[in-house]
Motif scaffolding. Structure first.
Motif, PDB file in Angstrom:
ATOM      1  N   HIS A 155      26.053  37.283  69.179  1.00  0.00           N
ATOM      2  CA  HIS A 155      26.415  35.968  69.715  1.00  0.00           C
ATOM      3  C   HIS A 155      27.811  35.967  70.342  1.00  0.00           C
ATOM      4  O   HIS A 155      28.333  34.900  70.668  1.00  0.00           O
ATOM      5  CB  HIS A 155      26.339  34.901  68.622  1.00  0.00           C
TER       6      HIS A 155
ATOM      7  N   ARG B 296      30.290  36.582  73.533  1.00  0.00           N
ATOM      8  CA  ARG B 296      30.075  36.353  74.961  1.00  0.00           C
ATOM      9  C   ARG B 296      31.158  37.022  75.786  1.00  0.00           C
ATOM     10  O   ARG B 296      32.289  37.207  75.342  1.00  0.00           O
ATOM     11  CB  ARG B 296      30.029  34.837  75.254  1.00  0.00           C
TER      12      ARG B 296
ATOM     13  N   SER C 229      21.979  40.456  72.999  1.00  0.00           N
ATOM     14  CA  SER C 229      22.432  39.092  73.242  1.00  0.00           C
ATOM     15  C   SER C 229      21.684  38.438  74.403  1.00  0.00           C
ATOM     16  O   SER C 229      21.172  37.317  74.286  1.00  0.00           O
ATOM     17  CB  SER C 229      23.937  39.096  73.535  1.00  0.00           C
TER      18      SER C 229
ATOM     19  N   ALA D 108      18.851  35.516  74.145  1.00  0.00           N
ATOM     20  CA  ALA D 108      19.044  34.249  74.853  1.00  0.00           C
ATOM     21  C   ALA D 108      17.809  33.897  75.684  1.00  0.00           C
ATOM     22  O   ALA D 108      17.319  32.760  75.645  1.00  0.00           O
ATOM     23  CB  ALA D 108      20.279  34.330  75.744  1.00  0.00           C
ATOM     24  N   TYR D 109      17.286  34.881  76.418  1.00  0.00           N
ATOM     25  CA  TYR D 109      16.090  34.628  77.229  1.00  0.00           C
ATOM     26  C   TYR D 109      14.897  34.280  76.338  1.00  0.00           C
ATOM     27  O   TYR D 109      14.171  33.321  76.598  1.00  0.00           O
ATOM     28  CB  TYR D 109      15.761  35.840  78.092  1.00  0.00           C
TER      29      TYR D 109
ATOM     30  N   LEU E 159      15.030  30.778  75.027  1.00  0.00           N
ATOM     31  CA  LEU E 159      14.772  29.745  76.038  1.00  0.00           C
ATOM     32  C   LEU E 159      13.281  29.569  76.298  1.00  0.00           C
ATOM     33  O   LEU E 159      12.776  28.444  76.373  1.00  0.00           O
ATOM     34  CB  LEU E 159      15.482  30.106  77.347  1.00  0.00           C
TER      35      LEU E 159
ATOM     36  N   ALA F 199      14.693  29.415  82.900  1.00  0.00           N
ATOM     37  CA  ALA F 199      15.430  30.209  81.911  1.00  0.00           C
ATOM     38  C   ALA F 199      16.306  31.264  82.597  1.00  0.00           C
ATOM     39  O   ALA F 199      17.468  31.461  82.226  1.00  0.00           O
ATOM     40  CB  ALA F 199      14.456  30.883  80.948  1.00  0.00           C
TER      41      ALA F 199
ATOM     42  N   MET G 217      19.289  29.570  84.105  1.00  0.00           N
ATOM     43  CA  MET G 217      20.274  29.170  83.100  1.00  0.00           C
ATOM     44  C   MET G 217      21.116  30.352  82.630  1.00  0.00           C
ATOM     45  O   MET G 217      22.323  30.226  82.428  1.00  0.00           O
ATOM     46  CB  MET G 217      19.560  28.526  81.904  1.00  0.00           C
ATOM     47  N   ILE G 218      20.488  31.496  82.477  1.00  0.00           N
ATOM     48  CA  ILE G 218      21.235  32.683  82.038  1.00  0.00           C
ATOM     49  C   ILE G 218      22.199  33.141  83.124  1.00  0.00           C
ATOM     50  O   ILE G 218      23.341  33.520  82.846  1.00  0.00           O
ATOM     51  CB  ILE G 218      20.255  33.807  81.636  1.00  0.00           C
TER      52      ILE G 218
ATOM     53  N   GLN H 246      24.830  28.865  81.523  1.00  0.00           N
ATOM     54  CA  GLN H 246      24.509  27.780  80.590  1.00  0.00           C
ATOM     55  C   GLN H 246      24.268  28.288  79.162  1.00  0.00           C
ATOM     56  O   GLN H 246      24.292  27.513  78.222  1.00  0.00           O
ATOM     57  CB  GLN H 246      23.274  27.017  81.088  1.00  0.00           C
ATOM     58  N   CYS H 247      24.037  29.579  79.014  1.00  0.00           N
ATOM     59  CA  CYS H 247      23.860  30.179  77.687  1.00  0.00           C
ATOM     60  C   CYS H 247      25.070  31.021  77.302  1.00  0.00           C
ATOM     61  O   CYS H 247      24.991  31.849  76.391  1.00  0.00           O
ATOM     62  CB  CYS H 247      22.606  31.052  77.661  1.00  0.00           C
ATOM     63  N   GLY H 248      26.170  30.815  78.012  1.00  0.00           N
ATOM     64  CA  GLY H 248      27.344  31.649  77.810  1.00  0.00           C
ATOM     65  C   GLY H 248      27.386  32.749  78.851  1.00  0.00           C
ATOM     66  O   GLY H 248      26.397  33.044  79.518  1.00  0.00           O
TER      67      GLY H 248
END
Length: 374
Positions: free
Chosen positions: A288, A290, A313, A317-318, A321, A336, A339-340, A344-346
């Motif tokens: 987790h 980043r 990581s 994350a994917y 989502l 998704a 966003m990555i 948006q997910c870091g």
């Protein structure tokens, strides 16, 4: 009155201190008491298999707290049962001496019962899970050693050891499934995506010095990335959408699955190869983190984050989502990916994002779309 969840022993010569702790824990646990160190050791000897925690005062007549710890140290008791030191003298010297013995926490007087209860309950739960896992792993090791004795060649012995190691990992993963934390299907998806990302990274960016062996071990170790979640209370871990998002306090507890997972990995270190231990520990602790330093638990930045952790990581994350969870519906693949990429997910490693964007459409068709995501 419900069934008690084990026994707690309070060793303190002051009745008021025992009464406060007794009141705090007697509803859930059977509370035993001792007025001095010798009586405490007798209570431990006669209740050792049922004890879930011990509160131990430092200053007592006849035998003080450190004297008790000296006796317990030779029995490996502190590895199996958490011991909390209670004291009015919580100096750095006292704390360091206590932790060197294996005490899990030093609690200052006067007591803050709300904080103590939360800390104690979390640690008791962690020890219970660790002891259960170690018991299962011990049985697996005995079986593996018996098989190893029947094998004569070094190649056969190596294969047996690797098989036993993978069995241990499967046992840990089964614990996640048993607690309704993560399905085997989801774990396999993350492992598969991690493997493909790293294979592409090896070719595209040889400066990471990834070997085929590294990728093979990291792929297996990725299955353990969330193992620490078995020590997170279900009320937080499985909180339904109807109850809203996690509070700040609940999220802080949730974040500890990274370090609690490391405690579990450390507990089974002797059963893992050097590479498997290294990558499992890195992944469990740092998946987790980043790229920009805004992750947890250590706030690592850039390539200070191990590459194994970085790959898991982005895969995690994917997967999170596009998968359904107790608190959310799945997000469409295209959304998704967007966003990555837009943070948006870091923030993620640009090199890994490059690889991710090359392979993710194919991965989606191979292991997500064909599986009717759940």
């Amino acid at each position: 009155m419900g069934v008690k969840q084990g026994k707690i022993l309070i060793i303190d010569d002051v009745e008021m201190n025992r009464a406060i702790l007794r009141e705090a824990f007697s509803e859930v646990y059977e509370v035993l008491e001792a007025e001095n160190g010798y009586e405490g050791l007798e209570k431990i000897a006669s209740n050792e298999d049922e004890l879930t925690a011990v509160f131990l005062d430092i200053i007592m007549p006849e035998l003080d707290g450190f004297g008790v710890l000296g006796e317990l140290e030779s029995r490996e008791f502190l590895h199996r049962v958490p011991v909390f030191l209670i004291t009015t003298e919580a100096t750095a010297y006292v704390a360091a001496k206590a932790y060197n013995y294996g005490v899990v926490d030093v609690i200052s007087k006067p007591f803050n019962i709300t904080i103590i209860k939360r800390r104690v309950e979390n640690i008791i739960e962690l020890y219970a899970h660790r002891n259960k896992l170690e018991s299962m792993i011990y049985k697996k090791e005995i079986a593996a050693k018996s098989e190893q004795q029947r094998q004569s060649s070094s190649i056969a012995r190596s294969e047996t050891i690797q098989s036993a190691q993978w069995t241990i990992i499967e046992t840990l993963v089964a614990s996640l499934e048993a607690h309704n934390i993560e399905s085997g299907k989801h774990i396999r998806r993350i492992s598969r995506l991690t493997n493909i990302l790293l294979r592409d990274l090896k070719i595209s960016h040889p400066e990471y010095n990834l070997s085929d062996k590294d990728i093979h071990v990291i792929t297996k170790a990725s299955a353990l990335h969330d193992i620490g979640k078995i020590a997170i209370p279900d009320r937080i871990l499985l909180k339904p959408r109807s109850q809203g998002v996690l509070t700040d306090g609940e999220f802080e507890i949730m974040k500890t699955h990274t370090t609690k997972g490391c405690d579990l990995i450390e507990a089974i270190r002797a059963s893992l190869s050097e590479d498997m231990y290294k990558f499992s520990y890195q992944i469990t602790r740092s998946h987790h983190e980043r790229w920009d330093g805004n992750g947890y638990p250590d706030g690592l930045k850039g390539n200070d984050i191990p590459i194994a952790s970085q790959a898991v990581s982005i895969s995690d994350a994917y997967n999170a989502l596009v998968s359904k969870r107790s608190y959310k519906e799945p997000i469409a693949h295209e959304k998704a990916v967007q966003m990555i990429n837009n943070g948006q997910c870091g923030m993620f490693n640009p090199d890994l994002l490059e690889c991710f964007n090359k392979v993710i459409d194919g991965i989606y068709q191979e292991i997500y779309a064909a599986d009717l995501i759940d």
